[in-house]
Design a protein around this motif. Structure first.
Motif, PDB file in Angstrom:
ATOM      1  N   LYS B  11      44.479  31.240  43.970  1.00 22.68           N
ATOM      2  CA  LYS B  11      44.488  32.601  44.514  1.00 22.68           C
ATOM      3  C   LYS B  11      45.894  33.185  44.433  1.00 22.68           C
ATOM      4  CE  LYS B  11      42.353  35.338  48.076  1.00 22.68           C
ATOM      5  NZ  LYS B  11      41.022  35.437  48.679  1.00 22.68           N
ATOM      6  N   ASP B  12      46.855  32.363  44.787  1.00 24.87           N
ATOM      7  CA  ASP B  12      48.245  32.815  44.751  1.00 24.87           C
ATOM      8  C   ASP B  12      48.712  33.069  43.320  1.00 24.87           C
ATOM      9  OD1 ASP B  12      50.497  33.249  46.657  1.00 24.87           O
ATOM     10  OD2 ASP B  12      51.511  31.914  45.224  1.00 24.87           O
ATOM     11  N   GLU B  13      48.211  32.231  42.405  1.00 24.34           N
ATOM     12  CA  GLU B  13      48.582  32.421  40.991  1.00 24.34           C
ATOM     13  C   GLU B  13      48.098  33.770  40.466  1.00 24.34           C
ATOM     14  OE1 GLU B  13      47.246  29.086  38.620  1.00 24.34           O
ATOM     15  OE2 GLU B  13      48.592  27.737  39.705  1.00 24.34           O
ATOM     16  N   LEU B  14      46.839  34.090  40.789  1.00 32.47           N
ATOM     17  CA  LEU B  14      46.288  35.367  40.346  1.00 32.47           C
ATOM     18  C   LEU B  14      47.057  36.521  40.985  1.00 32.47           C
ATOM     19  CD1 LEU B  14      44.380  37.097  38.843  1.00 32.47           C
ATOM     20  CD2 LEU B  14      42.589  36.624  40.510  1.00 32.47           C
ATOM     21  N   ARG B  15      47.354  36.337  42.259  1.00 34.54           N
ATOM     22  CA  ARG B  15      48.136  37.334  42.981  1.00 34.54           C
ATOM     23  C   ARG B  15      49.465  37.603  42.275  1.00 34.54           C
ATOM     24  NH1 ARG B  15      49.809  39.233  48.411  1.00 34.54           N
ATOM     25  NH2 ARG B  15      52.068  39.038  48.186  1.00 34.54           N
ATOM     26  N   ARG B  16      50.091  36.524  41.851  1.00 32.65           N
ATOM     27  CA  ARG B  16      51.383  36.655  41.159  1.00 32.65           C
ATOM     28  C   ARG B  16      51.223  37.312  39.788  1.00 32.65           C
ATOM     29  NH1 ARG B  16      55.449  36.042  43.104  1.00 32.65           N
ATOM     30  NH2 ARG B  16      55.625  35.193  45.191  1.00 32.65           N
ATOM     31  N   LYS B  17      50.090  36.995  39.144  1.00 36.35           N
ATOM     32  CA  LYS B  17      49.821  37.624  37.844  1.00 36.35           C
ATOM     33  C   LYS B  17      49.661  39.134  38.012  1.00 36.35           C
ATOM     34  CE  LYS B  17      47.193  35.675  34.460  1.00 36.35           C
ATOM     35  NZ  LYS B  17      46.023  34.947  33.876  1.00 36.35           N
ATOM     36  N   ILE B  18      48.933  39.507  39.058  1.00 38.68           N
ATOM     37  CA  ILE B  18      48.750  40.937  39.339  1.00 38.68           C
ATOM     38  C   ILE B  18      50.109  41.599  39.571  1.00 38.68           C
ATOM     39  CG2 ILE B  18      47.828  42.602  41.000  1.00 38.68           C
ATOM     40  CD1 ILE B  18      45.538  40.557  41.541  1.00 38.68           C
ATOM     41  N   LEU B  19      50.897  40.973  40.439  1.00 42.56           N
ATOM     42  CA  LEU B  19      52.222  41.517  40.739  1.00 42.56           C
ATOM     43  C   LEU B  19      53.085  41.595  39.479  1.00 42.56           C
ATOM     44  CD1 LEU B  19      52.982  39.796  44.168  1.00 42.56           C
ATOM     45  CD2 LEU B  19      52.855  42.262  43.762  1.00 42.56           C
ATOM     46  N   GLY B  20      52.952  40.594  38.626  1.00 38.48           N
ATOM     47  CA  GLY B  20      53.727  40.571  37.388  1.00 38.48           C
ATOM     48  C   GLY B  20      53.386  41.724  36.474  1.00 38.48           C
ATOM     49  N   ALA B  21      52.090  41.912  36.267  1.00 38.48           N
ATOM     50  CA  ALA B  21      51.643  43.010  35.401  1.00 38.48           C
ATOM     51  C   ALA B  21      52.043  44.353  36.003  1.00 38.48           C
ATOM     52  CB  ALA B  21      50.130  42.933  35.209  1.00 38.48           C
ATOM     53  N   MET B  36      45.521  50.697  38.257  1.00 41.31           N
ATOM     54  CA  MET B  36      44.718  49.502  38.502  1.00 41.31           C
ATOM     55  C   MET B  36      44.023  49.039  37.216  1.00 41.31           C
ATOM     56  SD  MET B  36      45.641  49.217  41.449  1.00 41.31           S
ATOM     57  CE  MET B  36      45.113  48.796  43.105  1.00 41.31           C
ATOM     58  N   ARG B  37      43.554  49.967  36.437  1.00 40.41           N
ATOM     59  CA  ARG B  37      42.870  49.610  35.193  1.00 40.41           C
ATOM     60  C   ARG B  37      43.828  49.007  34.173  1.00 40.41           C
ATOM     61  NH1 ARG B  37      39.881  53.702  37.289  1.00 40.41           N
ATOM     62  NH2 ARG B  37      37.610  53.568  37.127  1.00 40.41           N
ATOM     63  N   LYS B  38      45.040  49.557  34.099  1.00 42.07           N
ATOM     64  CA  LYS B  38      46.037  48.998  33.169  1.00 42.07           C
ATOM     65  C   LYS B  38      46.407  47.572  33.578  1.00 42.07           C
ATOM     66  CE  LYS B  38      48.460  53.310  31.993  1.00 42.07           C
ATOM     67  NZ  LYS B  38      49.741  54.015  32.237  1.00 42.07           N
ATOM     68  N   ILE B  39      46.619  47.368  34.860  1.00 40.80           N
ATOM     69  CA  ILE B  39      46.923  46.023  35.354  1.00 40.80           C
ATOM     70  C   ILE B  39      45.783  45.081  34.991  1.00 40.80           C
ATOM     71  CG2 ILE B  39      47.258  44.605  37.422  1.00 40.80           C
ATOM     72  CD1 ILE B  39      48.423  47.102  38.793  1.00 40.80           C
ATOM     73  N   ALA B  40      44.556  45.519  35.307  1.00 38.73           N
ATOM     74  CA  ALA B  40      43.367  44.691  35.075  1.00 38.73           C
ATOM     75  C   ALA B  40      43.270  44.268  33.608  1.00 38.73           C
ATOM     76  CB  ALA B  40      42.114  45.453  35.487  1.00 38.73           C
ATOM     77  N   ILE B  43      45.891  41.521  32.685  1.00 42.58           N
ATOM     78  CA  ILE B  43      45.637  40.175  33.203  1.00 42.58           C
ATOM     79  C   ILE B  43      44.222  39.701  32.878  1.00 42.58           C
ATOM     80  CG2 ILE B  43      47.315  40.415  35.081  1.00 42.58           C
ATOM     81  CD1 ILE B  43      44.947  40.873  36.971  1.00 42.58           C
ATOM     82  N   GLU B  44      43.472  40.554  32.196  1.00 45.92           N
ATOM     83  CA  GLU B  44      42.105  40.221  31.771  1.00 45.92           C
ATOM     84  C   GLU B  44      41.178  39.914  32.942  1.00 45.92           C
ATOM     85  OE1 GLU B  44      43.694  37.324  28.912  1.00 45.92           O
ATOM     86  OE2 GLU B  44      42.467  38.312  27.387  1.00 45.92           O
ATOM     87  N   TYR B  45      41.224  40.814  33.933  1.00 40.39           N
ATOM     88  CA  TYR B  45      40.268  40.765  35.045  1.00 40.39           C
ATOM     89  C   TYR B  45      39.705  42.174  35.236  1.00 40.39           C
ATOM     90  CZ  TYR B  45      41.390  36.052  36.702  1.00 40.39           C
ATOM     91  OH  TYR B  45      41.521  34.704  36.827  1.00 40.39           O
ATOM     92  N   ALA B  46      38.655  42.257  36.028  1.00 36.66           N
ATOM     93  CA  ALA B  46      38.108  43.579  36.332  1.00 36.66           C
ATOM     94  C   ALA B  46      39.006  44.271  37.359  1.00 36.66           C
ATOM     95  CB  ALA B  46      36.694  43.450  36.879  1.00 36.66           C
TER      96      ALA B  46
END
Lengths: 204, 204
Positions: B11-21, B36-40, B43-46
Motif C-alpha cells: 500500500k505504501d509502495e503504491l502511495r509513493r508511486k502516486i506521489l512520484g508521478a 488524476m488521470r495523468k497520474i493514473a 502509474i498504470e492504475y485507474a
DNA sequence: CAGAATACTGAACAGTGTTCAGTAAATCAA
DNA sequence: TTGATTTACTGAACACTGTTCAGTATTCTG
C-alpha cells in the motif's frame, strides 16, 4: 446609414453585458469562479456567443483587470497632484498600492500571483494584456523614486534596481495579506504602516 | 502473520508511486498540470485508485509541499548550526528562504500564492496541511529575530510584528521573482542582495 | 423580392475532479 | 479443499470546464 452605428452600439452593449457578468463572478470568487457557461446563463446567451467578442477567457478577465488597474493609476495620479513633498507623495503612493490590492484581491492575484504556466495554451496577445496591467503603476513608482532622489531625500542609487526592489517589497505586503487570508496576522493597519516605515526608511 | 505487514508495505509502495508521478507533473508545470488521470496513466492504475490513498487533489499535492518544505526547514537548521553571529545567521536564513522558493517555484506558488477561493469545495483537513507548510520556517525566522534582538544587533520591537513584516518582504522578493517570469528584472542576484541589505538594514 | 452579411446557437470535442456499484483476487476459517 | 470474507481495484458515470464550428435564423442591401 445609421445601421452600422446601431449595430456597433448593440455589439458594444453585449460586450459590456459580458464584462459585467464576468466582473460579478470574478469579484465573488476570483478567476476560477468565472466560467463561460455561467456568464452565458446570466446574460441569457449561448456560451459560444462570448467568443464573438473575446478570443478566450484570459483576454476577457484581462480586460476586467486592465480597467480596474486604470483606477489604481488614477489614484496614483491624484496623489501626485496633491502638491505634497516627494517623500510624502512616495509614501502615500505605496500605501495606495497596498490598499488597492486589498480592495481588489481577485484582480491583484490574477495579475501578479498567477503562475504563467496557467497561460500555456493561451493566445500570447491575451497574456500580454495581463502582464501589462501593472506596468503603468510601476512606472509611476519609478518616477516617484526619481523625484525623491533628485530632491535628495533618499539615497542616490540605481533607479531601476531601487524601483524593482521597492516594488517587490510592497508586492510582498499586498500579496501576503491578500492571499494568506487564514494566517493570523497582527493588526493589519499596524503591520502595513510598520512595513512602510521600514521600506521608506531603507531608502534613506 | 506477515501478511498484514506486506499489505501495508505494498500500500505504501503504491502511495509513493502516486506521489512520484504527481511530483513529476507538479515540478514540470505546477498545480494545474497535475491531473488524476495523468497520474493514473503514468502509474498504470485507474484514476479512482488514487482516491483510496488520498482524499482529494489538494491533499495529494499538499503532501508534496509538506515534504519539500521540510527540506527548507533542514536548510534553515543547518544554517543555525553554523555558529555564525545572530545577524549573519538571520541574513543567511532569509537568503536561503528566497533561494528555496526559486528552486521549487511550483511548491512555493501553491502554498503561498494560491487564492483560498480555489479550496472552496475541498476538505478542510487537506487545506490546513497546505497552510501549515510554511509555519515551521516562519517560527524559525521569528526565533532568529528574537536572538538578534537579544544580542542587541537589531532594534528592540514587537517580535510578532517584526517577524510578520520581515516575512512579507522576503515573500515579496520570492513570489515576485517566481511568478512574474516575463518581467524584465535587473540582475536577480544583485536585486536579491540589494533587497536583503534594505530588509536587514531596516531592522537596525 | 433574391442575395449577401451578420448574429447567434447547439452540439460536439477533449479535458477536469470525484463518486460508487460492482468485480476480481487474495486471505482466512472450517 | 472448500466456502465465506475481506481487500484492492476498476469502469462508468456525474457534473463540470474552455473552446470550436457547421448550420440556422434574422436583418439589411441592391
Amino acid at each position: 446609414m445609421g445601421v452600422a452605428q446601431r449595430r456597433a452600439r448593440e455589439k458594444d452593449e453585449l460586450r459590456r453585458k459580458i464584462l459585467g457578468a464576468a466582473a460579478e463572478l470574478f469579484l465573488e470568487e476570483g478567476y476560477q469562479n468565472v466560467s463561460m457557461r455561467k456568464i452565458a446563463e446570466r446574460i441569457e446567451y449561448a456560451p459560444s456567443t462570448i467568443y464573438l467578442h473575446f478570443q478566450d477567457k484570459v483576454q476577457l478577465v484581462g480586460y476586467l483587470c486592465t480597467e480596474t488597474f486604470a483606477e489604481l493609476d488614477r489614484r496614483l495620479e491624484d496623489i501626485m497632484e496633491l502638491g505634497l513633498s516627494p517623500l510624502e507623495t512616495l509614501r502615500k503612493s505605496l500605501r495606495a498600492y497596498i490598499d488597492f490590492g486589498r480592495e481588489y484581491p481577485s484582480h491583484y492575484i490574477f495579475v501578479f500571483c498567477t503562475p504563467e504556466s496557467l497561460f500555456k495554451n493561451i493566445e500570447k496577445e491575451s497574456c500580454q494584456a495581463v502582464y501589462g496591467c501593472g506596468m503603468s503603476s510601476f512606472e509611476r513608482l519609478k518616477a516617484g523614486l526619481a523625484e525623491c532622489m533628485h530632491a535628495g531625500v533618499i539615497r542616490e542609487a540605481d533607479l531601476e534596481l531601487t524601483a524593482q526592489s521597492t516594488w517587490l517589497m510592497i508586492h510582498g505586503i499586498t500579496a501576503g495579506l491578500v492571499t494568506c487570508t487564514s494566517f493570523p496576522f497582527v493588526d493589519k493597519e499596524l503591520l502595513i504602516e510598520h512595513s512602510l516605515d521600514r521600506i521608506v526608511g531603507s531608502l534613506q
